[in-house]
Design an enzyme around this catalytic site. Structure first.
Site, PDB file in Angstrom:
ATOM      1  N   CYS A 136      21.005  -0.990   4.452  1.00  0.00           N
ATOM      2  CA  CYS A 136      21.127  -2.147   5.251  1.00  0.00           C
ATOM      3  C   CYS A 136      22.163  -3.190   4.621  1.00  0.00           C
ATOM      4  O   CYS A 136      21.968  -3.689   3.671  1.00  0.00           O
ATOM      5  CB  CYS A 136      19.566  -2.992   4.947  1.00  0.00           C
ATOM      6  N   CYS A 139      21.510  -6.710   4.700  1.00  0.00           N
ATOM      7  CA  CYS A 139      20.727  -7.312   3.544  1.00  0.00           C
ATOM      8  C   CYS A 139      21.698  -7.147   2.377  1.00  0.00           C
ATOM      9  O   CYS A 139      21.522  -8.159   1.417  1.00  0.00           O
ATOM     10  CB  CYS A 139      19.581  -6.489   3.443  1.00  0.00           C
ATOM     11  N   ASP A 140      22.547  -6.218   2.027  1.00  0.00           N
ATOM     12  CA  ASP A 140      22.995  -6.034   0.781  1.00  0.00           C
ATOM     13  C   ASP A 140      24.669  -6.189   0.788  1.00  0.00           C
ATOM     14  O   ASP A 140      25.351  -6.379  -0.269  1.00  0.00           O
ATOM     15  CB  ASP A 140      22.916  -4.682   0.176  1.00  0.00           C
TER      16      ASP A 140
END
Ligand SMILES: Cc1cc2nc3c(=O)[nH]c(=O)nc-3n(C[C@H](O)[C@H](O)[C@H](O)COP(=O)(O)OP(=O)(O)OC[C@H]3O[C@@H](n4cnc5c(N)ncnc54)[C@H](O)[C@@H]3O)c2cc1C
Length: 325
Positions: A136, A139-140
């Protein structure tokens, strides 16, 4: 006895649905799942810092966020049972939900069983999962590990294109590893990818091994035809090779979309069977975020509460509450 509402799943969607249902005095039962090592909380239990969930200016650890959500659900009267649902019967009313321990009858069900990112299980992958390897970018991607570094994305579809373009905000160079000699992404995404001066596409190849010490340092890729090996010195590796929705249990009972996600109607979370809703990643392959899962969990709970009231199915619960007072 027939319950008002059973919620299946304990990620952000399940617990948010439980908080709203608890506050609406539905006395929800949450089957939290056991197969993840008996640890409830869903996908965020496998991550460290969550930086994009509103309300946490300094970020929050995934397990801490899920612990708080669980406690909030319990505070509002949800009954959380750390068990897997192993069978459902939606062919008759009330619906029947079965675990190894029991079968429960319920008027309404909210399904929040999530999805699982596909992984390649490369040698060395486990060491760097969440510490260089991710599924992701949103997300990261902002992890300082990737600041001005080189990263790689595996995949050739729209998700891979989106992840690669997103990562150019942080990384100095993005390698896209495609198994064939063409991209499956839409024409627009292909054009954006191919014209980006900091994205390099490697055709007909696949990753075979990752190397590093404390963090990911190197990725070995192999040409599928010649079998030649090449080293890429990357700090990040992002899988964009799809997710598997956790819908096996519902096959043949609910309408699923061509990718196997639960089909929900228009802007609602209603499935094709009245009295059953689906929320979170199990019905969403577009956003796949904790906040959208929580948002749809809230929607499902409000829709369930209104449906139960409209169908005069809440009487049992009201009686139960009164007898408790
Ligand atoms: C490593 C990682 C990092 C991430 N980081 C972020 C981030 O920083 N920010 C962000 O917004 N999103 C992040 N995400 C995505 C986010 O975690 C998901 O979008 C979100 O968890 C989806 O919530 P959900 O409630 O739909 O499902 P999930 O979190 O997948 O939870 C599903 C639940 O259903 C349960 N379940 C499944 N089958 C059954 C069954 N038969 N019976 C009972 N229970 C069952 C599971 O045990 C699990 O508890 C990350 C994901 C991963 C994997």
């Amino acid at each position: 006895m027939t319950e008002n509402l059973v919620i299946i799943g304990s990620g952000p969607a399940g617990y948010t649905a439980a908080i709203y249902a608890g506050r609406a005095q539905l006395n929800p039962i949450v089957f939290e799942g056991f197969s993840a090592g008996g640890i409830p909380g869903g996908q965020l239990m496998t991550t460290t810092e969550v930086e994009n969930f509103p309300g946490f200016a300094e970020g929050v650890q995934g397990p801490e966020l899920m612990k708080q959500m669980r406690q909030q659900a319990l505070r509002w009267g949800a009954q959380c049972i750390t068990d897997d649902v192993i069978a459902v019967d939606f062919s008759q009313r009330p619906f029947v939900i079965t675990t190894d321990e029991q079968s429960i009858k319920t008027h309404a069900v909210i399904i929040c069983t999530g999805a699982t990112a596909k992984r390649l299980h490369l040698p060395g992958e486990e060491l760097f999962w969440n510490n260089g390897i991710s599924a992701c970018a949103i997300c990261d991607g902002a992890n300082p590990l990737f600041d001005n570094a080189e990263v790689a994305v595996v995949g050739g579809g729209d998700s891979a294109a989106e992840e690669a373009l997103y990562l150019t905000k942080y990384a100095q160079k993005v390698h896209v590893l495609v198994r064939s000699d063409r991209l499956r992404a839409s024409k627009t995404m292909q054009n954006r990818l191919l014209s980006h001066d900091r994205i390099q596409i490697h055709w007909n190849c696949e990753p075979v091994r990752v190397y590093g010490d404390q963090v990911l340092r190197k990725l070995e890729i192999q040409d599928i035809q010649s079998k030649d090996l090449t080293e890429l010195f990357v700090s990040g590796l992002f899988y964009a090779i799809g997710h598997i929705p956790n819908t096996e249990l519902f096959q043949g009972q609910l309408t699923l979309d061509p990718l196997g996600y639960i089909h929900t109607e228009g802007k609602s979370t209603a499935t094709n069977i009245p009295g059953i809703w689906a929320a979170g990643d199990v019905q969403d392959h577009h956003y796949r975020q904790a906040i959208t899962a929580a948002g749809t969990g809230c929607m499902a709970s409000i829709e369930a509460e209104r449906w139960l009231a409209e169908n005069a199915l809440l009487i049992e619960s009201a009686t139960m509450n009164l007898s408790l007072v």
